[in-house]
Scaffold this motif. Structure first.
Motif, PDB file in Angstrom:
ATOM      1  N   HIS A 199      29.003 -18.582  37.815  1.00 45.44           N
ATOM      2  CA  HIS A 199      30.146 -18.218  38.664  1.00 45.44           C
ATOM      3  C   HIS A 199      31.013 -19.441  38.956  1.00 45.44           C
ATOM      4  N   ARG A 200      30.378 -20.562  39.288  1.00 41.30           N
ATOM      5  CA  ARG A 200      31.140 -21.761  39.661  1.00 41.30           C
ATOM      6  C   ARG A 200      31.933 -22.310  38.484  1.00 41.30           C
ATOM      7  N   GLU A 201      31.295 -22.430  37.322  1.00 41.53           N
ATOM      8  CA  GLU A 201      31.969 -23.000  36.165  1.00 41.53           C
ATOM      9  C   GLU A 201      33.182 -22.156  35.752  1.00 41.53           C
ATOM     10  N   VAL A 202      33.023 -20.843  35.745  1.00 40.79           N
ATOM     11  CA  VAL A 202      34.140 -19.975  35.352  1.00 40.79           C
ATOM     12  C   VAL A 202      35.265 -20.050  36.379  1.00 40.79           C
ATOM     13  N   ALA A 203      34.897 -20.097  37.660  1.00 48.20           N
ATOM     14  CA  ALA A 203      35.923 -20.206  38.703  1.00 48.20           C
ATOM     15  C   ALA A 203      36.655 -21.539  38.621  1.00 48.20           C
ATOM     16  N   GLU A 204      35.903 -22.626  38.381  1.00 43.06           N
ATOM     17  CA  GLU A 204      36.520 -23.952  38.319  1.00 43.06           C
ATOM     18  C   GLU A 204      37.383 -24.130  37.083  1.00 43.06           C
ATOM     19  N   GLU A 205      36.922 -23.643  35.942  1.00 43.39           N
ATOM     20  CA  GLU A 205      37.594 -23.958  34.685  1.00 43.39           C
ATOM     21  C   GLU A 205      38.713 -22.992  34.329  1.00 43.39           C
ATOM     22  N   VAL A 206      38.576 -21.715  34.702  1.00 50.29           N
ATOM     23  CA  VAL A 206      39.622 -20.750  34.329  1.00 50.29           C
ATOM     24  C   VAL A 206      40.073 -19.871  35.493  1.00 50.29           C
ATOM     25  N   GLY A 207      39.513 -20.077  36.700  1.00 51.00           N
ATOM     26  CA  GLY A 207      39.990 -19.375  37.883  1.00 51.00           C
ATOM     27  C   GLY A 207      39.682 -17.895  37.935  1.00 51.00           C
ATOM     28  N   LEU A 208      38.611 -17.442  37.268  1.00 51.74           N
ATOM     29  CA  LEU A 208      38.271 -16.019  37.249  1.00 51.74           C
ATOM     30  C   LEU A 208      37.001 -15.748  38.047  1.00 51.74           C
ATOM     31  N   ALA A 209      36.943 -14.566  38.658  1.00 53.28           N
ATOM     32  CA  ALA A 209      35.730 -14.074  39.303  1.00 53.28           C
ATOM     33  C   ALA A 209      35.019 -13.138  38.336  1.00 53.28           C
ATOM     34  N   PRO A 244      43.348 -16.025  32.693  1.00 51.72           N
ATOM     35  CA  PRO A 244      42.735 -17.338  32.942  1.00 51.72           C
ATOM     36  C   PRO A 244      43.793 -18.413  33.187  1.00 51.72           C
ATOM     37  N   VAL A 245      43.450 -19.346  34.057  1.00 53.90           N
ATOM     38  CA  VAL A 245      44.296 -20.517  34.325  1.00 53.90           C
ATOM     39  C   VAL A 245      43.421 -21.743  34.111  1.00 53.90           C
ATOM     40  N   VAL A 246      43.737 -22.555  33.107  1.00 56.45           N
ATOM     41  CA  VAL A 246      42.878 -23.691  32.780  1.00 56.45           C
ATOM     42  C   VAL A 246      42.984 -24.772  33.841  1.00 56.45           C
TER      43      VAL A 246
END
Length: 286
Positions: A199-209, A244-246
């Motif tokens: 969850h953290r990596e996806v939120a940090e790297e591409v802003g998705l839940a 996604p937002v990188v």
């Protein structure tokens, strides 16, 4: 039934090295192979010493060592036989999975021993602990096990528009093989579960839940460093309309791709990243 050899990792219990045992010589991220793609035997390398147990391959003990002072000896030193130094990515692509796993363990163990020669508390030289992948300080008794570095990667999907096949999130990194479209991945933090790391990596790297990740499988991955263990998950985007937002640091691109129209620049077939991608693609074709 399969004819593939069976590799069992281990740190002892096979006695001293014998002439017919397997010998894996590691220089950086390269290993010594024969022209036929096989590992040498202890008898083939009479000038080498400092053998460390790695485990067994079909019951035959395997040992690892490094050239003196980390240098690459000439391949003709292999008792007059033809040999070649092979980098880890090429080796992992060429060898069957059990042999690649043995080679990966050799890289991890020998590299770890090289970087853990001295005690970090009292500066004495560390000694091996018999039967374990660990070292101990004879001066202050500091115990130094070979630690794993767990990392996660996740295949994130979402429903395709208007009943079209599902889409898969792929990213391009700012480092490493930058031409590849890969999966979001990252190392697990201390005190964090594998699922929380996803969850953290996806939120940090591409802003998705995400929805709750589902476990897929794991793979030791010496290419990313000694002791790295990749753990793969699948998940779906919590909001199927989100884009996604990188982060602009680790990633330079992120896109949704239809699972029936993925790009050609994907991770190598021997990687768990590719296994996840192929599994998602196969699910669409069924």
């Amino acid at each position: 039934m399969t004819d593939e050899p069976v590799f069992l990792p281990g740190a002892g219990g096979c006695g001293p090295p014998e002439a017919q045992h397997l010998a894996l010589v590691v220089a950086g991220r390269k290993l010594l192979l024969g022209a036929d793609g096989h590992f040498p035997r202890i008898a083939d390398l009479p000038g080498h010493s400092g053998w460390v147990p790695l485990g067994t391959l079909d019951g035959v003990p395997a040992w690892g060592t490094a050239p003196p002072e980390g240098a690459e000896p000439a391949v003709d030193a292999w008792n007059g036989k033809n040999g070649r130094w092979t980098g880890w990515p090429v080796l992992a692509a060429e060898l069957p999975t059990p042999l690649a796993a043995l080679a990966g363990r050799a890289v991890q163990v020998i590299t770890w021993r090289h970087s853990h020669r001295w005690c970090g508390a009292c500066r004495a030289e560390l000694a091996d602990v018999p039967g374990e992948s660990a070292r101990r300080c004879p001066g202050c008794d500091l115990y130094v096990p070979m630690q794993l570095s767990p990392a996660v990667l996740v295949a994130v999907t979402r429903p395709g528009p208007a009943g079209l096949p599902d889409e898969l999130l792929l990213v391009r990194h700012s480092y490493g093989p930058t031409e590849l479209w890969a999966l979001v991945a990252g190392f697990v933090e201390a005190g964090e579960t594998l699922e929380a790391a996803v969850h953290r990596e996806v939120a940090e790297e591409v802003g998705l839940a995400l929805t709750e990740p589902a476990y897929f499988g794991s793979q030791p991955w010496a290419m990313s460093g000694p002791g790295v263990l990749l753990t793969g998950f699948t998940a779906t985007a919590a909001d199927p309309t989100a884009e996604p937002v990188v982060d602009g640091r680790e990633l330079v691109q992120a896109r949704w791709f239809p699972l029936d129209a993925l790009p050609a620049e994907l991770p190598p077939a021997y990687s768990i990243s590719r296994w996840l991608i192929d599994s998602a693609r196969a699910a669409v074709r069924r």
